[in-house]
Design a protein around this motif. Sequence first.
Motif, PDB file in Angstrom:
ATOM      1  N   ARG A  29       1.078  -1.155   0.318  1.00 41.16           N
ATOM      2  CA  ARG A  29      -0.680  -0.077   0.591  1.00 41.16           C
ATOM      3  C   ARG A  29       0.919   1.636  -0.214  1.00 41.16           C
ATOM      4  O   ARG A  29       1.836   1.280   0.593  1.00 41.16           O
ATOM      5  CB  ARG A  29      -0.540  -0.356   1.061  1.00 41.16           C
ATOM      6  CG  ARG A  29      -1.906  -0.721   1.359  1.00 41.16           C
ATOM      7  CD  ARG A  29      -3.249  -0.720   2.399  1.00 41.16           C
ATOM      8  NE  ARG A  29      -3.776  -2.186   2.634  1.00 41.16           N
ATOM      9  CZ  ARG A  29      -5.061  -2.038   1.782  1.00 41.16           C
ATOM     10  NH1 ARG A  29      -5.732  -0.971   1.374  1.00 41.16           N
ATOM     11  NH2 ARG A  29      -5.792  -2.622   2.047  1.00 41.16           N
ATOM     12  N   ASN A  30       0.403   2.130  -0.852  1.00 43.38           N
ATOM     13  CA  ASN A  30       1.427   3.278  -0.507  1.00 43.38           C
ATOM     14  C   ASN A  30       0.753   4.086   0.936  1.00 43.38           C
ATOM     15  O   ASN A  30       0.173   3.855   1.553  1.00 43.38           O
ATOM     16  CB  ASN A  30       0.669   4.484  -1.628  1.00 43.38           C
ATOM     17  CG  ASN A  30      -0.754   5.075  -1.502  1.00 43.38           C
ATOM     18  OD1 ASN A  30      -1.395   5.146  -0.549  1.00 43.38           O
ATOM     19  ND2 ASN A  30      -0.865   5.120  -2.391  1.00 43.38           N
ATOM     20  N   VAL A  31       1.912   5.569   0.630  1.00 44.02           N
ATOM     21  CA  VAL A  31       1.785   5.756   2.473  1.00 44.02           C
ATOM     22  C   VAL A  31      -0.180   6.066   2.713  1.00 44.02           C
ATOM     23  O   VAL A  31      -0.547   6.216   4.000  1.00 44.02           O
ATOM     24  CB  VAL A  31       2.152   6.898   3.227  1.00 44.02           C
ATOM     25  CG1 VAL A  31       3.726   6.381   2.518  1.00 44.02           C
ATOM     26  CG2 VAL A  31       1.966   7.961   1.621  1.00 44.02           C
ATOM     27  N   GLN A  34      -3.486   3.515  -0.416  1.00 45.28           N
ATOM     28  CA  GLN A  34      -4.778   2.743  -1.469  1.00 45.28           C
ATOM     29  C   GLN A  34      -3.595   1.372  -1.276  1.00 45.28           C
ATOM     30  O   GLN A  34      -2.807   1.577  -1.421  1.00 45.28           O
ATOM     31  CB  GLN A  34      -4.393   3.731  -2.257  1.00 45.28           C
ATOM     32  CG  GLN A  34      -5.100   5.115  -2.305  1.00 45.28           C
ATOM     33  CD  GLN A  34      -4.432   6.231  -2.961  1.00 45.28           C
ATOM     34  OE1 GLN A  34      -3.755   6.482  -3.367  1.00 45.28           O
ATOM     35  NE2 GLN A  34      -5.676   6.959  -3.047  1.00 45.28           N
ATOM     36  N   LEU A  35      -3.982   0.613  -1.593  1.00 41.37           N
ATOM     37  CA  LEU A  35      -3.943  -0.812  -1.948  1.00 41.37           C
ATOM     38  C   LEU A  35      -3.237  -0.507  -3.911  1.00 41.37           C
ATOM     39  O   LEU A  35      -3.652  -0.299  -4.395  1.00 41.37           O
ATOM     40  CB  LEU A  35      -5.170  -2.015  -2.907  1.00 41.37           C
ATOM     41  CG  LEU A  35      -4.984  -2.876  -2.987  1.00 41.37           C
ATOM     42  CD1 LEU A  35      -3.574  -3.970  -1.813  1.00 41.37           C
ATOM     43  CD2 LEU A  35      -5.723  -4.531  -2.643  1.00 41.37           C
ATOM     44  N   LEU A  53       5.650   1.586 -10.799  1.00 39.67           N
ATOM     45  CA  LEU A  53       5.512   2.089  -8.967  1.00 39.67           C
ATOM     46  C   LEU A  53       6.475   3.758  -8.835  1.00 39.67           C
ATOM     47  O   LEU A  53       7.336   3.703  -9.691  1.00 39.67           O
ATOM     48  CB  LEU A  53       6.292   1.767  -7.864  1.00 39.67           C
ATOM     49  CG  LEU A  53       5.462   0.150  -7.670  1.00 39.67           C
ATOM     50  CD1 LEU A  53       5.918  -0.355  -6.273  1.00 39.67           C
ATOM     51  CD2 LEU A  53       3.880  -0.122  -7.116  1.00 39.67           C
ATOM     52  N   ALA A  54       5.871   4.446  -8.581  1.00 41.32           N
ATOM     53  CA  ALA A  54       6.274   6.127  -8.538  1.00 41.32           C
ATOM     54  C   ALA A  54       7.412   5.908  -7.389  1.00 41.32           C
ATOM     55  O   ALA A  54       7.247   5.139  -6.277  1.00 41.32           O
ATOM     56  CB  ALA A  54       4.832   6.810  -8.135  1.00 41.32           C
ATOM     57  N   MET A  61       2.945  -5.635   3.248  1.00 42.38           N
ATOM     58  CA  MET A  61       2.306  -6.039   5.065  1.00 42.38           C
ATOM     59  C   MET A  61       2.653  -8.090   4.762  1.00 42.38           C
ATOM     60  O   MET A  61       2.201  -7.827   2.968  1.00 42.38           O
ATOM     61  CB  MET A  61       0.482  -6.175   5.018  1.00 42.38           C
ATOM     62  CG  MET A  61       0.790  -6.802   6.501  1.00 42.38           C
ATOM     63  SD  MET A  61      -1.152  -6.448   7.431  1.00 42.38           S
ATOM     64  CE  MET A  61      -2.352  -6.783   5.773  1.00 42.38           C
ATOM     65  N   VAL A  62       2.594  -8.355   5.075  1.00 41.82           N
ATOM     66  CA  VAL A  62       2.834 -10.139   4.802  1.00 41.82           C
ATOM     67  C   VAL A  62       1.974 -10.349   5.785  1.00 41.82           C
ATOM     68  O   VAL A  62       2.405 -10.470   7.534  1.00 41.82           O
ATOM     69  CB  VAL A  62       4.638 -10.401   4.549  1.00 41.82           C
ATOM     70  CG1 VAL A  62       4.513 -11.522   4.072  1.00 41.82           C
ATOM     71  CG2 VAL A  62       5.155  -9.603   3.311  1.00 41.82           C
ATOM     72  N   GLN A  63       1.240 -11.762   5.066  1.00 42.09           N
ATOM     73  CA  GLN A  63       0.599 -12.355   6.362  1.00 42.09           C
ATOM     74  C   GLN A  63       0.723 -14.244   5.904  1.00 42.09           C
ATOM     75  O   GLN A  63       0.244 -14.135   5.154  1.00 42.09           O
ATOM     76  CB  GLN A  63      -1.367 -12.101   6.517  1.00 42.09           C
ATOM     77  CG  GLN A  63      -1.933 -12.964   6.568  1.00 42.09           C
ATOM     78  CD  GLN A  63      -2.558 -12.965   8.521  1.00 42.09           C
ATOM     79  OE1 GLN A  63      -2.016 -11.635   8.949  1.00 42.09           O
ATOM     80  NE2 GLN A  63      -1.741 -13.591   9.519  1.00 42.09           N
TER      81      GLN A  63
END
Length: 77
Positions: A29-31, A34-35, A53-54, A61-63
């Motif tokens: 996600r960005n800061v 947003q996904l 990606l900008a 996140m790793v689940q």
Amino acid sequence: SVWPNPVAAKGMLRVTLAAPAASASLTLRNVLGQLVSTRSFSGTTTELTTTGLATGTYLLMVQTDRRVPSIQRVVVE
């Protein structure tokens, strides 16, 4: 672990788990929250392309199955 960090734009971000997982998910996600990207994987490693990606800071996140999610800051240069 997440390597390399910072990562170059148009590069590959490698995620390595401490132990193999039968089922894991990765969310970037960005800061603003947003996904940006998501994927499922199994085992100990996966890669995520940073093409498109900008430059900036992202939250990865790793689940994994039966474990608390891990969140790490990733910088794209």
